[in-house]
Design a protein around this motif. Structure first.
Motif, PDB file in Angstrom:
ATOM      1  N   UNK A 101     -20.854   5.825  -4.438  1.00  0.00           N
ATOM      2  CA  UNK A 101     -22.353   5.179  -3.736  1.00  0.00           C
ATOM      3  C   UNK A 101     -22.772   3.980  -4.073  1.00  0.00           C
ATOM      4  N   UNK A 102     -21.841   3.316  -5.098  1.00  0.00           N
ATOM      5  CA  UNK A 102     -22.097   1.877  -5.335  1.00  0.00           C
ATOM      6  C   UNK A 102     -21.234   1.044  -5.029  1.00  0.00           C
ATOM      7  N   UNK A 103     -19.909   1.314  -4.550  1.00  0.00           N
ATOM      8  CA  UNK A 103     -18.843   0.151  -4.141  1.00  0.00           C
ATOM      9  C   UNK A 103     -18.209   0.775  -2.934  1.00  0.00           C
ATOM     10  N   UNK A 104     -18.401  -0.104  -1.644  1.00  0.00           N
ATOM     11  CA  UNK A 104     -17.697   0.307  -0.586  1.00  0.00           C
ATOM     12  C   UNK A 104     -16.098  -0.163  -0.801  1.00  0.00           C
ATOM     13  N   UNK A 105     -15.410   0.293   0.232  1.00  0.00           N
ATOM     14  CA  UNK A 105     -13.869   0.371  -0.282  1.00  0.00           C
ATOM     15  C   UNK A 105     -13.522  -1.252   0.294  1.00  0.00           C
ATOM     16  N   UNK A 106     -14.159  -1.677   0.966  1.00  0.00           N
ATOM     17  CA  UNK A 106     -13.922  -3.278   1.376  1.00  0.00           C
ATOM     18  C   UNK A 106     -14.248  -3.948  -0.037  1.00  0.00           C
ATOM     19  N   UNK A 107     -15.306  -3.603  -0.664  1.00  0.00           N
ATOM     20  CA  UNK A 107     -15.661  -4.226  -2.188  1.00  0.00           C
ATOM     21  C   UNK A 107     -14.467  -4.021  -3.127  1.00  0.00           C
ATOM     22  N   UNK A 108     -14.192  -2.714  -3.131  1.00  0.00           N
ATOM     23  CA  UNK A 108     -13.070  -2.420  -4.055  1.00  0.00           C
ATOM     24  C   UNK A 108     -11.993  -3.264  -4.006  1.00  0.00           C
ATOM     25  N   UNK A 109     -11.282  -3.417  -2.760  1.00  0.00           N
ATOM     26  CA  UNK A 109     -10.221  -4.183  -2.269  1.00  0.00           C
ATOM     27  C   UNK A 109     -10.357  -5.767  -2.846  1.00  0.00           C
ATOM     28  N   UNK A 110     -11.684  -6.312  -2.481  1.00  0.00           N
ATOM     29  CA  UNK A 110     -11.946  -7.822  -2.795  1.00  0.00           C
ATOM     30  C   UNK A 110     -11.686  -7.761  -4.324  1.00  0.00           C
ATOM     31  N   UNK A 111     -12.392  -6.962  -5.101  1.00  0.00           N
ATOM     32  CA  UNK A 111     -12.048  -6.939  -6.646  1.00  0.00           C
ATOM     33  C   UNK A 111     -10.619  -6.785  -6.887  1.00  0.00           C
ATOM     34  N   UNK A 112     -10.110  -5.936  -6.704  1.00  0.00           N
ATOM     35  CA  UNK A 112      -8.521  -5.757  -7.037  1.00  0.00           C
ATOM     36  C   UNK A 112      -7.606  -7.050  -6.688  1.00  0.00           C
ATOM     37  N   UNK A 113      -8.021  -7.512  -5.218  1.00  0.00           N
ATOM     38  CA  UNK A 113      -7.021  -8.549  -4.850  1.00  0.00           C
ATOM     39  C   UNK A 113      -7.352  -9.728  -5.754  1.00  0.00           C
ATOM     40  N   UNK A 114      -8.776  -9.981  -6.042  1.00  0.00           N
ATOM     41  CA  UNK A 114      -9.096 -11.063  -6.986  1.00  0.00           C
ATOM     42  C   UNK A 114      -8.373 -11.256  -8.245  1.00  0.00           C
ATOM     43  N   UNK A 115      -8.615  -9.726  -8.865  1.00  0.00           N
ATOM     44  CA  UNK A 115      -7.984  -9.610 -10.218  1.00  0.00           C
ATOM     45  C   UNK A 115      -6.382  -9.818 -10.432  1.00  0.00           C
ATOM     46  N   UNK A 116      -5.695  -9.136  -9.247  1.00  0.00           N
ATOM     47  CA  UNK A 116      -4.533  -9.016  -9.048  1.00  0.00           C
ATOM     48  C   UNK A 116      -3.684 -10.466  -8.871  1.00  0.00           C
ATOM     49  N   UNK A 117      -4.590 -11.288  -8.158  1.00  0.00           N
ATOM     50  CA  UNK A 117      -3.965 -12.420  -7.618  1.00  0.00           C
ATOM     51  C   UNK A 117      -2.746 -13.237  -8.458  1.00  0.00           C
ATOM     52  N   UNK A 118      -1.559 -13.582  -8.111  1.00  0.00           N
ATOM     53  CA  UNK A 118      -0.612 -14.145  -8.909  1.00  0.00           C
ATOM     54  C   UNK A 118      -0.503 -15.521  -8.781  1.00  0.00           C
ATOM     55  N   UNK A 119      -0.364 -16.127 -10.046  1.00  0.00           N
ATOM     56  CA  UNK A 119      -0.142 -17.582 -10.254  1.00  0.00           C
ATOM     57  C   UNK A 119       1.342 -18.007  -9.476  1.00  0.00           C
ATOM     58  N   UNK A 120       1.757 -18.723  -8.315  1.00  0.00           N
ATOM     59  CA  UNK A 120       2.688 -18.688  -7.954  1.00  0.00           C
ATOM     60  C   UNK A 120       3.927 -19.578  -9.055  1.00  0.00           C
ATOM     61  N   UNK A 121       3.130 -20.313  -9.866  1.00  0.00           N
ATOM     62  CA  UNK A 121       3.979 -20.963 -10.666  1.00  0.00           C
ATOM     63  C   UNK A 121       4.361 -20.241 -11.883  1.00  0.00           C
ATOM     64  N   UNK A 122       3.776 -19.673 -12.525  1.00  0.00           N
ATOM     65  CA  UNK A 122       4.004 -18.913 -13.782  1.00  0.00           C
ATOM     66  C   UNK A 122       4.303 -17.382 -13.209  1.00  0.00           C
ATOM     67  N   UNK A 123       4.169 -16.848 -12.297  1.00  0.00           N
ATOM     68  CA  UNK A 123       4.612 -15.564 -11.748  1.00  0.00           C
ATOM     69  C   UNK A 123       3.843 -14.607 -12.244  1.00  0.00           C
ATOM     70  N   UNK A 124       2.710 -14.720 -12.986  1.00  0.00           N
ATOM     71  CA  UNK A 124       1.738 -13.875 -13.821  1.00  0.00           C
ATOM     72  C   UNK A 124       0.354 -13.926 -13.135  1.00  0.00           C
ATOM     73  N   UNK A 125      -0.209 -12.777 -13.632  1.00  0.00           N
ATOM     74  CA  UNK A 125      -1.613 -12.668 -12.969  1.00  0.00           C
ATOM     75  C   UNK A 125      -2.661 -13.850 -13.339  1.00  0.00           C
ATOM     76  N   UNK A 126      -3.353 -14.249 -12.368  1.00  0.00           N
ATOM     77  CA  UNK A 126      -3.930 -15.671 -12.431  1.00  0.00           C
ATOM     78  C   UNK A 126      -5.014 -15.516 -13.261  1.00  0.00           C
ATOM     79  N   UNK A 127      -5.926 -14.450 -13.272  1.00  0.00           N
ATOM     80  CA  UNK A 127      -7.251 -14.336 -14.014  1.00  0.00           C
ATOM     81  C   UNK A 127      -7.133 -13.105 -14.948  1.00  0.00           C
TER      82      UNK A 127
END
Length: 415
Positions: A101-127
């Motif tokens: 009731x507090x998080x829409x599916x679109x919001x969840x996707x944006x959080x996960x995509x933001x947190x899981x974004x990969x640094x293309x140089x280091x090959x690790x999670x960016x944040x």
């Protein structure tokens, strides 16, 4: 239905009341960019069947808090035990109900995509979690991200799936009514069950309660069908609108050569002798609903009037009126007691409608006295009204026929 002009008016009032310290100035590029984003957001809301507002409070841009120079010792994984531990983070307990009731599916996707974004140089999670928390402050603890991944893989939480069912059923309803198809309660329930099965929402039953809530949310009720049309008419709606658009474009070019008082429009209007309503409030369960009129004959018969208007809004004299007389002529006794008005040309027919000879009589008695040095007449496609013989001999005169079925859209005397 949201009216964007009303939204703009309310927004303007809010700015005047709350942000009065700002004085008017010239528009700069940043302000144009903000206004463009506002417009895109409003346009998206207007084009959607439903919308959810979510609030985020942040003072940073996405790129300002990227921890690219900070080593992240934790590998990228979707399990709770590998999320970044933050000692000073208060892990607020949340349950299934809160997530749904507090998080829409679109919001969840944006959080996960933001947190899981990969640094293309280091090959690790960016944040790290600290950065994600600063960007999405509504997420209370790192365990939520793992829960979000599970919901995304499952197509959303139960409430998200129910919302998708609602959107799907309403879209199907809109499509059916756009094509003038009859829709019943059983149709809505079948569509809901079909979509629920596709989403693996097996405990969804499309109950009476869900059906009532659905109809209440979208303003749907049972109405009496007052007009039937053939499927061919429905399929030709686009052709009708295109025909109307082409006629307006072509006529506007022709009108440029005339003054407003030289452009005329006329229309035959049927008037009931006794006007009565077709619906009434009455007792529920009443087997037969009756209505009272002074005369059944007067309630089912009409006479015809035919006014002439100019482009600048003037109604020209005289007014043409055709009464209904069984014999097709006005009797001597009626003539003796008939009121004679100078601005009315009176005639009659057996049906109360105009024949070819009566249209010709209208031309001689009403149209010709109002002709200018040049005249353009816009008429609908009634057969007697567009017959070339009717206008034969008129000089400096042109008439254009409004395409069939487009008069409710573009004829001045109809709109």
């Amino acid at each position: 239905m949201i009216n964007p002009h009303n939204v703009l008016k309310v927004l303007s009032n809010l700015i005047s009341d709350k942000l009065f310290r700002y004085s008017p100035s010239s528009i700069n590029p940043d302000e144009e960019h903000v206004a463009s984003n506002f417009y895109k957001c409003l346009e998206s809301i207007l084009e959607s069947t439903s919308h959810i507002f979510e609030t985020e409070n942040t003072l940073d841009h996405d790129d300002e808090l990227d921890d690219e120079n900070i080593e992240d010792p934790l590998p990228l994984t979707s399990t709770d035990e590998h999320l970044d531990p933050i000692k000073d983070t208060v892990c607020e307990p949340i349950d299934e109900y809160n997530l749904q009731n507090h998080f829409s599916l679109d919001y969840m996707k944006r959080v996960v995509d933001y947190y899981d974004e990969i640094n293309p140089i280091r090959g690790k999670r960016k944040r790290k979690w600290r950065t994600a928390k600063h960007r999405f402050q509504r997420v209370p603890n790192p365990q939520c991200i793992a829960r979000f991944r599970k919901y995304i893989e499952a197509g959303g939480a139960k409430q998200h799936k129910v919302d998708n069912v609602d959107i799907y059923v309403y879209d199907q309803f809109e499509h059916a009514r756009h094509n003038f198809l009859s829709v019943h309660d059983i149709d809505l329930r079948r569509r809901g069950l079909k979509k629920a099965r596709e989403l693996n929402l097996n405990d969804f039953e499309a109950s009476e309660g869900w059906l009532w809530s659905f109809k209440y949310r979208h303003g749907i009720c049972t109405r009496k069908i007052t007009k039937l049309v053939m499927k061919k008419v429905v399929e030709s709606q686009e052709e009708i609108y295109q025909s109307a658009k082409n006629f307006v474009l072509e006529t506007n070019k022709i009108i440029e050569g005339y003054t407003p008082n030289q452009v005329l429009n006329t229309d035959q209007i049927g008037v009931e002798l006794e006007v009565h309503g077709g619906r009434t409030l009455t007792h529920s369960g009443e087997k037969s609903t009756w209505g009272s009129v002074r005369s059944l004959w007067a309630a089912t018969h009409a006479y015809t009037i035919q006014p002439i208007t100019t482009m600048d809004g003037c109604v020209l004299n005289p007014l043409y009126m055709c009464l209904k007389e069984v014999s097709g002529r006005i009797g001597d006794n009626v003539k003796k007691n008939l009121f004679h008005a100078k601005n009315i040309v009176l005639t009659c027919s057996k049906s109360g409608k105009l024949t070819l000879s009566l249209v010709t009589y209208w031309v001689n008695q009403c149209l010709i006295p109002n002709l200018q040095s040049r005249t353009l007449l816009l008429v609908d496609s009634l057969p007697h009204q567009v017959h070339p013989e009717v206008y034969k001999g008129l000089k400096h005169f042109e008439y254009r026929v409004i395409p069939p079925k487009t008069t409710p859209i573009i004829q001045p005397l109809d709109v």
